[in-house]
Enzyme design. Sequence first.
Site, PDB file in Angstrom:
ATOM      1  N   THR A 129       0.820  -1.211   0.000  1.00 35.02           N
ATOM      2  CA  THR A 129       0.000   0.000   0.000  1.00 35.02           C
ATOM      3  C   THR A 129       0.860   1.268   0.000  1.00 35.02           C
ATOM      4  O   THR A 129       1.884   1.320   0.672  1.00 35.02           O
ATOM      5  CB  THR A 129      -0.899  -0.002   1.256  1.00 35.02           C
ATOM      6  OG1 THR A 129      -1.644  -1.208   1.266  1.00 35.02           O
ATOM      7  CG2 THR A 129      -1.843   1.189   1.268  1.00 35.02           C
ATOM      8  N   SER A 135      -6.732   0.628  -2.444  1.00 33.32           N
ATOM      9  CA  SER A 135      -7.510  -0.421  -3.116  1.00 33.32           C
ATOM     10  C   SER A 135      -7.024  -0.667  -4.542  1.00 33.32           C
ATOM     11  O   SER A 135      -7.341  -1.693  -5.136  1.00 33.32           O
ATOM     12  CB  SER A 135      -8.990  -0.018  -3.158  1.00 33.32           C
ATOM     13  OG  SER A 135      -9.486   0.150  -1.856  1.00 33.32           O
ATOM     14  N   TRP A 159       1.082   2.359   5.989  1.00 32.20           N
ATOM     15  CA  TRP A 159       0.210   1.397   6.670  1.00 32.20           C
ATOM     16  C   TRP A 159       0.824   0.011   6.722  1.00 32.20           C
ATOM     17  O   TRP A 159       0.108  -0.981   6.594  1.00 32.20           O
ATOM     18  CB  TRP A 159      -1.162   1.312   5.983  1.00 32.20           C
ATOM     19  CG  TRP A 159      -1.914   2.575   5.986  1.00 32.20           C
ATOM     20  CD1 TRP A 159      -2.165   3.370   4.915  1.00 32.20           C
ATOM     21  CD2 TRP A 159      -2.525   3.202   7.119  1.00 32.20           C
ATOM     22  NE1 TRP A 159      -2.887   4.464   5.310  1.00 32.20           N
ATOM     23  CE2 TRP A 159      -3.112   4.385   6.666  1.00 32.20           C
ATOM     24  CE3 TRP A 159      -2.612   2.883   8.485  1.00 32.20           C
ATOM     25  CZ2 TRP A 159      -3.789   5.252   7.506  1.00 32.20           C
ATOM     26  CZ3 TRP A 159      -3.282   3.738   9.327  1.00 32.20           C
ATOM     27  CH2 TRP A 159      -3.870   4.907   8.830  1.00 32.20           C
ATOM     28  N   CYS A 235      -0.370 -13.313  -2.420  1.00 28.00           N
ATOM     29  CA  CYS A 235      -0.008 -13.269  -0.990  1.00 28.00           C
ATOM     30  C   CYS A 235      -1.199 -12.796  -0.175  1.00 28.00           C
ATOM     31  O   CYS A 235      -1.517 -13.352   0.886  1.00 28.00           O
ATOM     32  CB  CYS A 235       1.151 -12.298  -0.743  1.00 28.00           C
ATOM     33  SG  CYS A 235       2.587 -12.619  -1.749  1.00 28.00           S
ATOM     34  N   ALA A 239      -3.337 -14.371   3.030  1.00 25.87           N
ATOM     35  CA  ALA A 239      -3.572 -13.671   4.303  1.00 25.87           C
ATOM     36  C   ALA A 239      -5.063 -13.540   4.591  1.00 25.87           C
ATOM     37  O   ALA A 239      -5.506 -13.664   5.731  1.00 25.87           O
ATOM     38  CB  ALA A 239      -2.921 -12.297   4.263  1.00 25.87           C
ATOM     39  N   GLN A 276     -36.006 -10.988  26.653  1.00 20.66           N
ATOM     40  CA  GLN A 276     -36.069 -11.461  25.266  1.00 20.66           C
ATOM     41  C   GLN A 276     -35.161 -10.661  24.334  1.00 20.66           C
ATOM     42  O   GLN A 276     -34.538 -11.214  23.421  1.00 20.66           O
ATOM     43  CB  GLN A 276     -37.516 -11.400  24.768  1.00 20.66           C
ATOM     44  CG  GLN A 276     -38.405 -12.420  25.456  1.00 20.66           C
ATOM     45  CD  GLN A 276     -39.846 -12.330  24.998  1.00 20.66           C
ATOM     46  OE1 GLN A 276     -40.203 -11.504  24.171  1.00 20.66           O
ATOM     47  NE2 GLN A 276     -40.684 -13.172  25.555  1.00 20.66           N
ATOM     48  N   GLU A 360      -6.295  -5.806   3.746  1.00 18.44           N
ATOM     49  CA  GLU A 360      -6.361  -7.053   2.952  1.00 18.44           C
ATOM     50  C   GLU A 360      -7.554  -7.022   2.011  1.00 18.44           C
ATOM     51  O   GLU A 360      -8.228  -8.030   1.810  1.00 18.44           O
ATOM     52  CB  GLU A 360      -6.476  -8.279   3.856  1.00 18.44           C
ATOM     53  CG  GLU A 360      -5.453  -8.356   4.942  1.00 18.44           C
ATOM     54  CD  GLU A 360      -4.111  -8.826   4.467  1.00 18.44           C
ATOM     55  OE1 GLU A 360      -3.966  -9.046   3.255  1.00 18.44           O
ATOM     56  OE2 GLU A 360      -3.212  -8.940   5.309  1.00 18.44           O
ATOM     57  N   HIS A 363     -13.999  -4.256   2.551  1.00 20.56           N
ATOM     58  CA  HIS A 363     -15.286  -4.945   2.432  1.00 20.56           C
ATOM     59  C   HIS A 363     -15.882  -4.698   1.032  1.00 20.56           C
ATOM     60  O   HIS A 363     -16.374  -5.617   0.369  1.00 20.56           O
ATOM     61  CB  HIS A 363     -16.225  -4.395   3.511  1.00 20.56           C
ATOM     62  CG  HIS A 363     -17.569  -5.040   3.536  1.00 20.56           C
ATOM     63  ND1 HIS A 363     -17.788  -6.263   4.126  1.00 20.56           N
ATOM     64  CD2 HIS A 363     -18.768  -4.630   3.041  1.00 20.56           C
ATOM     65  CE1 HIS A 363     -19.067  -6.583   3.997  1.00 20.56           C
ATOM     66  NE2 HIS A 363     -19.676  -5.610   3.343  1.00 20.56           N
TER      67      HIS A 363
END
Length: 381
Positions: A129, A135, A159, A235, A239, A276, A360, A363
């Site tokens: 990165t 991304s 990072w 890689c 991971a 509940q 990695e 989302h």
Amino acid sequence: MPKFYGVDYYDIASLLSEEELLVRDTVREFVDDNVLPIIEKHNRAGSFPVDLVRKMADLGMFGSTLPAKYGCAEMNNVAYGLVMQIRSFSSVQSALVMYPLYTFGSEEQKDFWLPKLASGEKIGCFGLTEPDYGSNPGGMITRAEERGNSYVLNGAKMWITNGTIADVAVVWAKLNGVIHGFLIEKGTKGFNAPEMRGKHSLRASVTSELIFQDCTIPKENILPKAQGLKSPLMCLNQARYGIAWGAMGAAMACYDSALAYAKSRIQFGKPIASFQLIQEKLVGMVTEITKGQLLTLQLGRLKDQGKVRFEQVSMAKRNNVYYALEIARTAREVLGANGILDEYPVMRHMANLESVKTYEGTHEMHTLIVGEDITGIPAYI
Ligand SMILES: Cc1cc2nc3c(=O)[nH]c(=O)nc-3n(C[C@H](O)[C@H](O)[C@H](O)COP(=O)(O)OP(=O)(O)OC[C@H]3O[C@@H](n4cnc5c(N)ncnc54)[C@H](O)[C@@H]3O)c2cc1C
């Protein structure tokens, strides 16, 4: 703190071999005895528990699936997944440093580095990165240039887990426009790895910048078999597989904490577990944990059979991290005000999972990967 016996609503343990169960129990005991007593202190101080590295190595936690001739444990992928339930440091060391060395390295590189990384004598990091390319790592600016018997690197990574404490960095840079992997040793002239400060997440993990200013390395430090973006992505896929397991480890710890708390916390003259609305939260948590466990177990079996596809890994990373974070947030609610204290593990896991949702492959990127797989239409741009 009471011992953690895990969460197994569907008797998934019955699907594990003796060896896999032994690995799981050994790692669990290690965490109980060595990690849990100190982790909150390190999280608060923002320091990495470096003393754990050798102990983890002694248990075969680094490069666990690689051959014994390099000092590795040669486990199957399910056993490795069970180890990764407590991942982060070990995931970088194993999947992002030892795996690329093993897959793309020369025999000399493997013989020199792998045993040292397996024993914890040396620490590694993985630099992909950049400040302007997260991304979309294919756009990276870091460049390597051939100069006589050397490569000269210029650029910056950001990072990077373990960067400051790493003895060797696996760095991805463009050579004549094509991405290649390079091994940069700590102390090389023109290479600096300052630690990034101010994190609210993964505080007990070191995160760094890697800066290259005319950093000159010998030609033999290139990974000879790595070429193109596919190599670092292979890689990351390795991971991410570990992350899918790791997220369930965090989710189980949060559920376990919420269940115990709900049974003992009295409000309106009754344990809150008798209400509940609280039961609904606990049931939601254990159901998602069970689904996540089944997802990773089958993924591991496919991997051991050599049949796994990277899109399947994306689905598991995306799902398990998403639900682990939801479970951590819900557990925090069940614990009420106590949920924000570091006496309980919930808030630490919640803050850490915010990073895990992003690193990695975010989302969103995993949504696009599975989306492309099922529709045949890429939707990245
Ligand atoms: C604690 C920590 C440790 C890390 N360790 C490492 C490491 O060891 N090595 C390493 O190389 N990297 C590491 N990373 C970096 C991590 O991999 C990146 O943060 C990640 O790839 C996302 O990049 P970014 O943060 O630049 O976000 P960006 O790429 O800028 O994305 C920002 C947002 O935009 C969304 N987005 C981007 N493109 C699209 C699109 N086409 N469609 C829809 N949404 C999109 C993303 O999903 C995200 O929500 C680490 C990160 C953290 C937080």
